[in-house]
Design an enzyme around this catalytic site. Structure first.
Site, PDB file in Angstrom:
ATOM      1  N   GLY A  70       0.817  -1.213   0.000  1.00 28.86           N
ATOM      2  CA  GLY A  70       0.000   0.000   0.000  1.00 28.86           C
ATOM      3  C   GLY A  70       0.846   1.256   0.000  1.00 28.86           C
ATOM      4  N   VAL A 100      -4.660   1.466  16.462  1.00 34.52           N
ATOM      5  CA  VAL A 100      -5.538   2.153  17.423  1.00 34.52           C
ATOM      6  C   VAL A 100      -4.991   3.552  17.692  1.00 34.52           C
ATOM      7  CG1 VAL A 100      -6.560   2.108  19.734  1.00 34.52           C
ATOM      8  CG2 VAL A 100      -6.144  -0.040  18.530  1.00 34.52           C
ATOM      9  N   GLY A 135       0.815   4.781   3.701  1.00 31.55           N
ATOM     10  CA  GLY A 135       2.014   4.270   3.022  1.00 31.55           C
ATOM     11  C   GLY A 135       2.943   5.399   2.586  1.00 31.55           C
ATOM     12  N   GLU A 156     -12.087   6.210   6.508  1.00 35.59           N
ATOM     13  CA  GLU A 156     -11.800   4.920   5.873  1.00 35.59           C
ATOM     14  C   GLU A 156     -12.270   4.971   4.418  1.00 35.59           C
ATOM     15  OE1 GLU A 156     -10.184   2.285   7.578  1.00 35.59           O
ATOM     16  OE2 GLU A 156      -9.922   4.056   8.809  1.00 35.59           O
ATOM     17  N   LYS A 160     -11.331  -0.845  17.345  1.00 38.59           N
ATOM     18  CA  LYS A 160     -10.222  -0.354  18.171  1.00 38.59           C
ATOM     19  C   LYS A 160     -10.477  -0.648  19.643  1.00 38.59           C
ATOM     20  CE  LYS A 160      -9.125   3.285  14.829  1.00 38.59           C
ATOM     21  NZ  LYS A 160      -9.503   4.620  14.386  1.00 38.59           N
ATOM     22  N   GLY A 166      -4.132   6.130  15.819  1.00 41.09           N
ATOM     23  CA  GLY A 166      -3.115   6.706  14.947  1.00 41.09           C
ATOM     24  C   GLY A 166      -1.754   6.900  15.587  1.00 41.09           C
ATOM     25  N   GLU A 224       0.740  -1.123  16.389  1.00 42.66           N
ATOM     26  CA  GLU A 224       0.487   0.090  17.179  1.00 42.66           C
ATOM     27  C   GLU A 224      -0.428   1.083  16.458  1.00 42.66           C
ATOM     28  OE1 GLU A 224       1.838   1.127  20.523  1.00 42.66           O
ATOM     29  OE2 GLU A 224       0.025   2.204  19.972  1.00 42.66           O
TER      30      GLU A 224
HETATM   31  P1  NAP Z   1      -5.530   4.367   1.292  1.00 40.01           P
HETATM   32  O1  NAP Z   1      -5.123   5.798   1.257  1.00 40.01           O
HETATM   33  O2  NAP Z   1      -6.809   3.981   0.644  1.00 40.01           O
HETATM   34  O3  NAP Z   1      -4.333   3.511   0.671  1.00 40.01           O
HETATM   35  C1  NAP Z   1      -4.434   2.145   0.405  1.00 40.01           C
HETATM   36  C2  NAP Z   1      -3.261   1.730  -0.460  1.00 40.01           C
HETATM   37  O4  NAP Z   1      -3.267   0.330  -0.602  1.00 40.01           O
HETATM   38  C3  NAP Z   1      -3.271   2.337  -1.843  1.00 40.01           C
HETATM   39  O5  NAP Z   1      -1.981   2.669  -2.243  1.00 40.01           O
HETATM   40  C4  NAP Z   1      -3.821   1.219  -2.713  1.00 40.01           C
HETATM   41  O6  NAP Z   1      -3.287   1.210  -4.025  1.00 40.01           O
HETATM   42  C5  NAP Z   1      -3.308  -0.010  -1.977  1.00 40.01           C
HETATM   43  N1  NAP Z   1      -4.226  -1.145  -2.083  1.00 40.01           N
HETATM   44  C6  NAP Z   1      -5.475  -1.231  -1.583  1.00 40.01           C
HETATM   45  N2  NAP Z   1      -6.012  -2.432  -1.862  1.00 40.01           N
HETATM   46  C7  NAP Z   1      -5.098  -3.099  -2.585  1.00 40.01           C
HETATM   47  C8  NAP Z   1      -5.066  -4.376  -3.172  1.00 40.01           C
HETATM   48  N3  NAP Z   1      -6.094  -5.202  -3.088  1.00 40.01           N
HETATM   49  N4  NAP Z   1      -3.926  -4.747  -3.825  1.00 40.01           N
HETATM   50  C9  NAP Z   1      -2.900  -3.902  -3.929  1.00 40.01           C
HETATM   51  N5  NAP Z   1      -2.857  -2.679  -3.379  1.00 40.01           N
HETATM   52  C10 NAP Z   1      -3.952  -2.283  -2.709  1.00 40.01           C
HETATM   53  O7  NAP Z   1      -5.618   3.841   2.799  1.00 40.01           O
HETATM   54  P2  NAP Z   1      -4.929   4.485   4.092  1.00 40.01           P
HETATM   55  O8  NAP Z   1      -5.774   5.592   4.612  1.00 40.01           O
HETATM   56  O9  NAP Z   1      -3.510   4.706   3.829  1.00 40.01           O
HETATM   57  O10 NAP Z   1      -5.129   3.284   5.138  1.00 40.01           O
HETATM   58  C11 NAP Z   1      -4.353   2.126   5.059  1.00 40.01           C
HETATM   59  C12 NAP Z   1      -4.564   1.286   6.306  1.00 40.01           C
HETATM   60  O11 NAP Z   1      -4.183   2.026   7.455  1.00 40.01           O
HETATM   61  C13 NAP Z   1      -6.019   0.859   6.556  1.00 40.01           C
HETATM   62  O12 NAP Z   1      -6.010  -0.397   7.169  1.00 40.01           O
HETATM   63  C14 NAP Z   1      -6.512   1.919   7.535  1.00 40.01           C
HETATM   64  O13 NAP Z   1      -7.576   1.469   8.339  1.00 40.01           O
HETATM   65  C15 NAP Z   1      -5.262   2.109   8.381  1.00 40.01           C
HETATM   66  N6  NAP Z   1      -5.179   3.391   9.065  1.00 40.01           N
HETATM   67  C16 NAP Z   1      -5.395   4.546   8.375  1.00 40.01           C
HETATM   68  C17 NAP Z   1      -5.259   5.759   9.036  1.00 40.01           C
HETATM   69  C18 NAP Z   1      -5.476   7.053   8.315  1.00 40.01           C
HETATM   70  O14 NAP Z   1      -5.425   8.100   8.967  1.00 40.01           O
HETATM   71  N7  NAP Z   1      -5.718   7.061   7.014  1.00 40.01           N
HETATM   72  C19 NAP Z   1      -4.921   5.773  10.385  1.00 40.01           C
HETATM   73  C20 NAP Z   1      -4.692   4.565  11.064  1.00 40.01           C
HETATM   74  C21 NAP Z   1      -4.821   3.372  10.387  1.00 40.01           C
HETATM   75  P3  NAP Z   1      -3.562   2.383  -5.091  1.00 40.01           P
HETATM   76  O15 NAP Z   1      -2.942   3.606  -4.470  1.00 40.01           O
HETATM   77  O16 NAP Z   1      -2.890   1.982  -6.327  1.00 40.01           O
HETATM   78  O17 NAP Z   1      -5.050   2.502  -5.186  1.00 40.01           O
HETATM   79  N1  HSE Z   2     -10.700   6.361   9.813  1.00 39.82           N
HETATM   80  C1  HSE Z   2      -9.922   6.299  11.006  1.00 39.82           C
HETATM   81  C2  HSE Z   2     -10.287   7.451  11.926  1.00 39.82           C
HETATM   82  C3  HSE Z   2      -8.466   6.345  10.660  1.00 39.82           C
HETATM   83  O1  HSE Z   2     -10.968   8.381  11.457  1.00 39.82           O
HETATM   84  O2  HSE Z   2      -9.946   7.417  13.094  1.00 39.82           O
HETATM   85  C4  HSE Z   2      -7.564   6.101  11.851  1.00 39.82           C
HETATM   86  O3  HSE Z   2      -7.694   4.784  12.316  1.00 39.82           O
END
Ligand code: NAP
Ligand code: HSE
Length: 432
Positions: free
Chosen positions: A10, A132, A15, A190, A205, A134, A129
């Site tokens: 990702g 839950v 990422g 999300e 969480k 961030g 870590e």
């Molecule tokens: P995101 O912006 O949607 O990024 C997801 C990435 O994974 C993208 O680069 C996507 O590729 C790739 N991807 C998704 N499904 C795929 C698949 N089936 N095969 C290959 N690549 C795939 O998501 P995010 O916000 O970074 O969140 C990622 C994770 O972290 C999730 O589990 C989320 O719950 C967790 N999280 C997020 C935050 C937050 O603040 N955003 C905070 C804590 C935890 P493309 O770019 O090519 O589409």
């Molecule tokens: N969608 C989640 C939030 C990302 O708003 O808290 C962090 O886990």
């Protein structure tokens, strides 16, 4: 000095932050672990998408095996989200003796014990870590910092999106839909924001927090969940008038051997430290028998804050590699799960009713509460413009959930009650 090679699943919000931190903090990482850290390969869906970070196109792949089967990759960082496919990737990574770091609470809340068992069996670390709250190092604080204490209560604002929405609605009078869109654009929500606003993300969480904090395997199904979609502007304003702030609160409470874990919109006393946690910020209030009150506060979502937690986990893995102790961290729950019934869960409640504005109606309502020995702490009554109706807003003293639910059933049957407009748990005047 040989570099530690990382494979990233990702390259979205989190990422990109991971790549930036590994690049920008290379000196500090080198100092801590004694060797360079290199992102070798990155799995994405779309090779041609514009990215928030500069990466060599040759680093990108759409084939997970380029990472999972590369013998040079030591650690897999999973920041792609999703459950079933991701579980398979991580089980494969562990079977290939690769350590895993993930930010994925959806996955950990459902398959956490299976993955931790697989990690342990393969002598690998599995750290999560960032799953839950961030950027807040809450899991390490529970497992290490408070290791000597017995935790009895955790109350958390653990979803940044809903806290952002409620803050903007409450402090700036803005509309729900507009603020949700803004939270999505800022990268807090999300992929499907329903899991934020319906409370599921927070429930996942809280299941993870309760499992670690109480050393008891709490499943997602054990968490009573309600989201923020039915909160109205009127409820927020009445709350303010009565000295409360509307928040989506996760509660994990242990009394004796039994626990309750829930997520619901809650009217929180303005004097509670969680009431002043605003915007996308998260906080987890933890009460331990010996330590007393503690609160962990910080950004709960967003690219760099979340990536900080991910890369700190990577440092943990690398330190363990240096010491040769990977896989030795798995914590098996100490206690059998015992959940409280509704007659064992106590709280205050806020209730807003539309009733017929007639003699004797209030007496009928109070007698129903009296039958269950539930008394009122605060009451407001106003006539409504609608023909012959009045609005009653009340806050009860402590009552069992069972009594309160029985009261609601009887109120619904009462001819004088036109509509139960809203009902919320009230927390925070007494801290434990
Ligand atoms: P995101 O912006 O949607 O990024 C997801 C990435 O994974 C993208 O680069 C996507 O590729 C790739 N991807 C998704 N499904 C795929 C698949 N089936 N095969 C290959 N690549 C795939 O998501 P995010 O916000 O970074 O969140 C990622 C994770 O972290 C999730 O589990 C989320 O719950 C967790 N999280 C997020 C935050 C937050 O603040 N955003 C905070 C804590 C935890 P493309 O770019 O090519 O589409
Ligand atoms: N969608 C989640 C939030 C990302 O708003 O808290 C962090 O886990």
């Amino acid at each position: 000095m040989e570099a530690i090679q990382v494979g990233l699943l990702g390259l979205g919000t989190v990422g990109s932050g991971v790549v930036k931190i590994i690049e920008n903090h290379q000196d500090k990482l080198m100092h801590q672990v004694g060797c360079p850290v290199k992102v070798k390969k990155i799995l994405v869906q779309d090779l041609n998408k514009k990215r928030d970070v500069d990466v060599d196109p040759a680093q990108l792949t759409t084939n997970a095996d380029d990472i999972l089967q590369d013998p040079d990759i030591d650690v897999v960082i999973e920041v792609m989200g999703g459950i079933e496919e991701t579980r398979n990737y991580l089980l494969k990574a562990l079977s290939e003796k690769k350590h895993v770091v993930t930010a994925n609470k959806d996955l950990m809340a459902v398959y956490g014990s299976e993955l931790l068992t697989a990690a342990s069996a393969n002598g690998c670390d599995l750290f999560y870590e960032a799953s839950v709250a961030g950027g807040i190092p809450i899991l390490r604080s529970l497992v290490d910092g408070l290791a000597s204490d017995r935790i009895t209560k955790m109350m958390g604002i653990v979803n940044g999106t809903t806290n952002y929405i409620l803050t903007k609605m409450s402090k700036h009078g803005r509309a729900y839909e507009e603020v949700l869109k803004e939270a999505q654009e800022l990268g807090y929500a999300e992929a499907d924001p329903a899991s934020d606003v319906e409370g599921l993300d927070a429930a996942r969480k809280m299941a993870i927090l309760a499992t670690l904090g109480f050393s008891m395997k709490i499943d997602l199904d054990d968490v009573k969940v309600e989201g923020i979609t039915r909160i109205t502007e009127e409820d927020i304003q009445y709350g303010k008038q009565l000295g409360y702030t509307m928040k989506l609160i996760g509660i994990a409470h242990r009394e004796g051997e039994k626990v309750e874990v829930s997520v619901q919109p809650t009217l929180l006393s303005d004097s509670h430290p969680l009431a002043s946690v605003n915007d996308e910020y998260n906080a987890v209030y933890v009460y331990g028998e010996a330590v007393g009150e503690t609160m962990f506060y910080g950004p709960g979502a967003g690219s760099l804050p979340t990536a900080t937690a991910v890369v700190s986990d990577l440092v943990g893995v690398m330190k363990n590699m240096r010491l040769g102790v990977n896989g030795a961290n798995a914590v098996t729950p100490q206690y059998q799960k015992k959940l409280k019934g509704p007659d064992e869960i106590y709280s205050k409640f806020f209730l807003r009713l539309h009733v017929k504005d007639e003699v004797g109606v209030f007496a009928n309502i109070t007698s129903i509460f009296s039958e269950h020995s539930v008394s009122f702490e605060k009451i407001l009554q106003m006539p409504l413009k609608e023909n012959g109706l009045a609005e009653i807003v009340l806050v009860t003293h402590q009552a069992s959930l069972q009594d309160y639910e029985d009261i609601l059933v009887k109120l619904r049957d009462l001819n004088a009650v036109h509509e139960i407009k809203s009902s919320y748990r009230v927390e925070g005047s007494a801290r434990i």
